[in-house]
Structure formats: C-alpha cells, structure tokens
Design a protein around this motif. Structure first.
Motif, short mmCIF file in Angstrom:
data_model
loop_
_atom_site.label_atom_id
_atom_site.label_comp_id
_atom_site.label_asym_id
_atom_site.label_seq_id
_atom_site.Cartn_x
_atom_site.Cartn_y
_atom_site.Cartn_z
N HIS A 49 0.84 -1.18 0.12
CA HIS A 49 -0.01 0.16 -0.19
C HIS A 49 0.85 1.52 0.09
O HIS A 49 0.58 2.19 -0.96
CB HIS A 49 -1.09 -0.05 1.19
N HIS B 192 -6.63 -3.50 4.31
CA HIS B 192 -7.81 -3.22 3.17
C HIS B 192 -7.79 -4.18 2.15
O HIS B 192 -8.61 -4.52 1.51
CB HIS B 192 -7.97 -1.86 3.09
N HIS B 193 -6.59 -4.97 1.99
CA HIS B 193 -6.49 -5.83 0.91
C HIS B 193 -6.75 -7.08 1.38
O HIS B 193 -6.61 -8.03 0.70
CB HIS B 193 -5.00 -5.61 0.53
CU LIG Z 1 -3.95 -0.52 -0.51
#
Ligand SMILES: [Cu+2]
Lengths: 572, 208
Positions: free
Chosen positions: A272, A321-322
């Motif tokens: 990220h 969030h992945h």
């Molecule tokens: Cu991300």
C-alpha cells in the motif's frame, strides 16, 4: 541562443584540451556514466521499453478476454497458464519496471540536482550501480519469460502457497526468477533512494531554504523515504518465500507450522505505501506543470507538504484493506476501514489545493497542462471508487472482481502514464534541447484519454456484475457469459488497443523532435525553477556558475513585476 | 499577509530574518556518508522488524510445546548470553574509540582495534555455535522455529560481518592517514546498529 554560445564554448575547450576529456566513448558516455542526467535517461528508456512489453502483454490477454479461445493476431493461441503468466508479468512490469523507474528514478535523477542547484548526486557511483542493478533485474525478469514452464503466473502479489510450491504454480524456475528480479530491483531503488534523500537534504544551493525546494523534489524525497521504510518487511518476506521455494522451508506452509497470510501482511505493508511512493512524485510533477501553465503561485505550499507527510504516515496503517476476505478479525477490518477512509481526506484536500491553484490563473492548454488536468480528473475517479473497496462491507462483495481492477487502473494509469506524460512533455525541452510538436502531442493526449476511459469504465460495470478477475474464459460460467457482459469486455479490449495505438503518435513525436523539433532555448515555458536557468540540455556539471537561491519556486504573476515569472536565482 | 504585500511593493515572499541569502553557503549538516548510512539503517531496522513480526505471528499460532519442537536441538542460551555481553562491550569500546580519535588518533585506532576484535570474537563464537547446532541436526527445514532461528540470527550475522569489513576498511585507511570523519562515523553508525539490534533479537529468539 544560449545553446549556441554553449556549443562555441565547448568547441573552444576541445581545441585546448583535445578530445580525450570532451568526447568520452560510447560505453563511457551511455553505459558507464555517473552523470545524473544520463542515468535518468537510462532509467527513462529502460522504463519505456518495459512499458511497451507490458502494453503488448495487456493487448494479448485483453484479446483473450474479448474473444476467448481464438487466435490472437500477433500472439497466437493462448493457453490458460500463458494467460496467467501474461497477467502477472503485465502487473509486475508496469509497477516495478515502469512506474517506479520512471517516476522515481528517471525524474528523481534528472530533477533533483538540477532543481536544487548542484552539479550531480552526492553518490554518483552508487547511482550508476543503482541503474546497473536495475538493468540486471529487468534482464532477469525478461529471462523468466523464456525459461522452461514459462514466467510466474501467480499474480504480481505472489501469494503463497501458489507462489511457494512448484506443484501449485507449475513454474518453479519462473517463480524464483520473478522473486530474484523483484529483490534486485529493490536493491537498485534502495541505493537510488539513499542518494535522493541525501542529495536533497545535503547539497542544496546556497539560499535554498526548506520552503524554497520545489514540491516535486519534496515529493520524490518523501516517496523515497516511504519506499525505504516500507520495503524492509517485504525484503524479509521475500527471503522467506525464496527459502520456501528453493530450500523447502515452511514459513508459509500451514501444514508444517507456517502461515500463508503472513505473506499478505508483509507484502501489503509494502504494497500500500507503494501506491504513495509513485503517487507523490506524480502529484509533484502535476504541481510544477500546473503552476507554470496557470502562471500562478502554488496554492498553500506548506499545506501541500504537510498533507503529503500526513498521507505518508497514514499510508502505513491501511494495508489490511487488501485482506478483508482473507479471514482477518472483523474488528481489525473495522480499524482498517477507518484508516482507509481517513487517508482519502488528505488526498481529497490535495485535489482541492490543485483546483485552487488553477482558480483565477491564466491557463494555457499546452500538452503538458492537458496531461496535468487529466491527471486530476481521472485520479479523482480512482480515488472515489477506492472508498467502496476501503469499506470492508462493500469490499467483501467487490473483492477480486474487475471493479478492483478498474479502480486500480484509475489510480495507477493517471500516476504512471498520465502524470509521466505531463512530466515528459514538460521537461522534454530541458532533457533534449528541442520542443515537442504540440499537434502530435494533443492527438496523442486525446487518443490515450479516450482509450483509457473506454477500456476501464466497462470494467467497473463488469466487476459490479460479478466478473471475477482471475478467470481465463467466461464461456463456462453461465451467469458471466451473458452477451451484454461480453460486449463490455470487447469494448474494454478495443479501448486497450486504442491506448496502444495512441502511443505511436508519442513515439513518432518523441524521436522526430530529438533532431527535428524547434530549438528550445534554456527556458521555453518561462518557469522559475533552477533547471530552466541552464542550457538545454544541461552540460556536464549542470551550472556554469553555481546558483544562489533568493525565493520560492512559484513566484508567478507577482504584482508590480514586468514579467510574470521570477526565477529563483535572480537577486532581488 | 498577501493583501498587504500586494498593496505595497513586491516584497520577497519569505523575508525571513537572518543573513542575506547572497551570503549563505551550501549547508551540509551531517557528512553524506553518515546520512546515507543512517537512511540505510532505517531500512535495515524495518527488515528486522518484519522478520520479528513474522516470528511473533507464527509463534502465536503454534502450540507452546511445539515452539521449539522437543526433538530439535536446544539453543545455547547461556553461552549466547555471555557472547551478547562481548558484543555490547564492543559497542562501548567503539564509543570510546570515537571519542578518543578526534583528540588522540593513535589511541583511537588502538581502541577501535579492540572493538573490532571483540566484534570478531562475537561472530566467531556465533559461528562455532551454529556449527555445533548443525552437527546436532538443526537446519531451516526442521521446524518453523528453526527456520526463523536461522533466518533472523543468520541475517544478523551477515550484518555483523559486513559491518566488521567496513570497520577494517576504515582502520586501514586510518593507518594510511586518509580516513575521513564521515567514513569513520558511517561505519560506526552501522556497528551501533548491529550491536543495538542484537539484544532484541536475542531476547526474542533465544529467551521468550
Ligand atoms: Cu491499499
């Protein structure tokens, strides 16, 4: 004019000192150079070649999506394994061998010494080594396309156990080469990043205070710091994966006490922030272009900087969030939903800052400016669709669909393609001493933008309808093989071809203008920053007289001044 | 502020107090080599942080009696504790060497030799322990625990060796009188990193 004077000067010197010093051989000049500008060009051209490979792969697998099982012109018939290999290689190439080398390494190397007013990077030989390692990494990756079993096909995220075990991925050599290539690439950027940060902090021109540094330099420095702070865990994780592949350890093997989800944490802890590693330089490029072509001061310089820092810090706390459907604790998912939605605040603010910069300016719609404006518009779509994926509730439905893929491309295409074109078209006169053709530039712009939206808007719809992204042929899935979905897929493929077709105009423009373009002169855009005070292209050592800086980089249209720009090195 | 400056003459926007800019010089806060090394150390810290977090995660999911498995050779906890002392001592001597070097270079070089010697002792003792462990049948594939042991402790050993090579290089340059403050400080910083990170690794992998 300045450039002819410079030529005369060089001729004089050549007469005095002979050719040995001024005419280095081909290898010394192009392959073994420690000049930051040459290394930037090496990164830029390597990135462009890799982009063409990645684009060709995209063409091939999009044709398979549109016309499953049929002969693809220029490729042939595609087996499922080949499809996986192409998709994986496309993602890997575009992120690690296009976006990073061009945005960070090419622009960083070219701009940092020129914009802060010094003659080269502080570690020039480290810089050369950085490119050489990068080149080896690219060769290793390309080599993996040709080995027995083909390239690695387990997606650019390389989740184990698929990536760890040959009996699952069927590409033992490809998987190992993939990992080695990525690891080498990290080493290259580590060396580059150390150079960037040290140079920008330690070698600025006299008078250049913290707030006089152009935003793009700040952004490249922050991106380098983010890269170096986030890549560590992935390096550790990659070593573990390599041992799992080659020595038979069980770091990621649940049957023998390991944990496959571990990789996802280590990967996304880097993955990220990586988005911001490339986003920040893109934002910086856009800021430079917008201020010059709006003839206006950048709105809220310090706010932009603090916002970027806030984004950088927050970017380290959103990675899970992945993994909303990877079995993480729902309470954890809540936390990461909140941080993810929070991070859209500074990015949204950045968009407003740019709009405020444009407001009331005398805007000139040159090619670089068009790219910069398009960046803002398209990235906004990417940002807004990201909210749906950052919220764990909707992500559970949308996970691994084409919606994710379309969202991702609406963020990375503006970053790695649109902002890069803004930067290339803006600094091309400085890099090569010639102007690009505006008409060809605008044709290229419009074809690319139309193609891009044509390719990815349909994929949002497909994704929302449930198209899973890792399927090679939908014809055996009755719910997904419906004609309207297939038509959307064909539309997306046509869009991809349109994008690729548009790049022909860029290549023609780029290579024709190298010799045939009008001579640019030192400052064709009437810009303030230091790189525009030297001849185009800048000579070895950049500055004939080392500059002193008297003001910030964005003093455009200052009331009471005859000219609407005020170069940083002009005494009061 | 902007309204005022528009009304009056175009003042320089950042009219901060201090000497005029034309008299400023290129500022280099810390030597390039030190700055570069410090940035590198940040990355290295994150590498170790990644490995230790991975260790924590995998350990937290394994049954306690299987961490480490009873069949696996026992780690030499006590001998390594003594060895940890040797390494920490080396860090202290290094600090003294740095302080001495600017005043009395000969004394600085002597102390630095002692520090490097202590560091080398640490690496040699570690190597001997590894040799014995491997002889007893320990390898990366025995268990998740042994895999992490080899990964983390081996990675630290590589760093220790690398730092020692850098220090020996600095020592030789000192002998020829060409070592710069920046080179010495950079090698030192890396050694402090190697020394400083070790007790954490020891506590995590050997003790807890
Ligand atoms: Cu991300």
């Amino acid at each position: 004019m300045a450039s002819t004077a410079d030529h005369a000067d060089h001729a004089d010197h050549a007469g005095d000192a002979g050719h040995a010093h001024h005419e280095p051989g081909f290898v010394k000049k192009y392959l073994w150079s420690t000049d930051h500008k040459m290394i930037a060009m090496q990164y830029l051209f390597t990135g462009m070649v890799m982009a063409l490979i990645g684009g060709y792969f995209a063409y091939a697998f999009r044709m398979q999506m549109a016309f499953p099982g049929q002969h693809v012109p220029g490729f042939g018939f595609m087996a499922p394994g080949e499809y996986n290999g192409l998709v994986t290689s496309h993602g890997t190439i575009m992120i690690f061998w296009v976006a990073m080398p061009v945005l960070l390494a090419a622009f960083g190397n070219f701009l940092i010494p020129l914009m802060i007013g010094c003659d080269d990077m502080v570690f020039p030989r480290l810089n050369r080594l950085s490119y050489q390692i990068f080149l080896i990494s690219a060769v290793v990756l390309v080599a993996s396309f040709f080995v027995h079993g083909g390239p690695f096909g387990g997606a650019w995220t390389a989740y184990p156990p698929l990536s760890a075990k040959a009996e699952y991925n069927l590409t033992p050599l490809g998987a190992t080469l993939w990992l080695v290539a990525v690891a080498l690439e990290f080493v290259a950027f580590l060396l580059g990043g150390i150079n960037f940060v040290t140079t920008a902090m330690n070698a600025r021109a006299p008078g250049m205070r913290m707030w006089d540094i152009p935003i793009v330099i700040w952004m490249i420095v922050l991106a380098s710091i983010m890269f170096m702070a986030s890549v560590g865990p992935l390096v550790a994780g990659a070593a573990m994966l390599l041992f799992d592949q080659t020595l038979g350890t069980a770091f990621y093997d649940p049957a023998r006490g390991g944990d496959p989800i571990l990789w996802q944490h280590l990967f996304w802890f880097f993955g990220h922030p990586e988005v911001y590693v490339v986003l920040l330089p893109a934002l910086g490029i856009v800021a430079e272009v917008m201020t010059v072509f709006a003839r206006k001061k950048l709105f809220a310089y310090k706010t932009v900087l603090y916002t970027a820092i806030a984004t950088g810090i927050l970017g380290f706390f959103v990675w899970a969030h992945h993994q909303f459907i990877a079995g993480i604790d729902p309470r954890m998912a809540n936390v990461f939903t909140v941080t993810t939605v929070l991070i859209s605040v500074p990015i949204g603010e950045m968009c407003f800052v740019y709009i405020a910069t444009l407001y009331g300016g005398s805007i000139r719609l040159t090619t670089p400016m068009l790219w910069a404006l398009a960046f803002l518009a398209e990235f906004l779509i990417g940002g807004v669709t990201g909210i749906f994926l950052g919220a764990s509730g909707s992500d559970i439905y949308l996970h691994d669909t084409y919606f994710v893929l379309a969202h991702f491309h609406y963020t990375f295409f503006p970053i790695a393609i649109i902002a890069v074109f803004a930067g290339i078209t803006y600094w091309y006169p400085k890099m090569f001493g010639r102007m690009l053709n505006e008409t060809l530039g605008k044709i290229h712009f419009w074809i690319t933008i139309v193609g891009f939206n044509m390719a990815f808007i349909p994929l949002f719809i497909c994704g929302a309808a449930g198209d899973h992204r890792r399927i090679y042929d939908y014809s055996s899935f009755p719910d997904l093989a419906k004609p309207y979905l297939q038509n959307l897929r064909i539309l997306a493929t046509v869009g991809t071809i349109v994008i690729l077709f548009g790049q022909i105009f860029f290549l023609i423009n780029f290579f024709r203008s190298l010799r045939g373009g009008p001579v640019a002169g030192p400052n064709p855009w009437r810009a303030n920053t230091l790189e525009w005070t030297v001849p185009s292209p800048p000579p070895h050592g950049n500055f004939a007289v080392m500059p002193t800086v008297y003001r910030g980089p964005y003093e455009y249209s200052v009331p009471g001044r005859e000219e609407d720009f005020w170069p940083q090195n002009l005494p009061d | 502020m902007s309204a005022a400056s528009e009304a009056v003459a175009p003042a320089a926007p950042s009219a901060a107090p201090g000497p005029p800019r034309s008299e400023e010089r290129r500022r280099t806060g810390v030597p390039h080599a030190v700055m570069g090394t410090l940035i590198f150390i940040v990355t290295e810290l994150m590498v170790f942080a990644g490995m230790v977090s991975a260790f924590n995660i995998v350990k937290s999911r394994s049954p306690a009696e299987w961490w480490p498995p009873p069949t696996q050779p026992r780690l030499p906890v006590e001998a390594t504790a003594v060895n940890t002392g040797v390494l920490l001592l080396s860090g202290v001597v290094m600090f003294l060497a740095a302080r001495a070097w600017s005043k009395d270079p000969a004394r600085g070089v002597r102390l630095l030799r002692v520090a490097v010697g202590l560091g080398a002792t640490f690496v040699i003792v570690q190597g001997t322990e590894w040799y014995l462990l491997i002889e007893q049948g320990l390898s990366m594939t025995v268990s998740a625990h042994s895999a992490f042991f080899c990964l983390i402790i081996g990675c630290h050993a590589l760093h220790a060796i690398g730092a020692l090579v850098a220090l020996v290089w600095v020592l030789r340059r000192m002998g020829r009188g060409v070592a710069t403050q920046g080179q010495f400080q950079a090698a030192q910083a890396f050694w402090y990193f190697v020394v400083g990170v070790w007790p954490i690794l020891y506590a995590r992998v050997y003790l807890l």
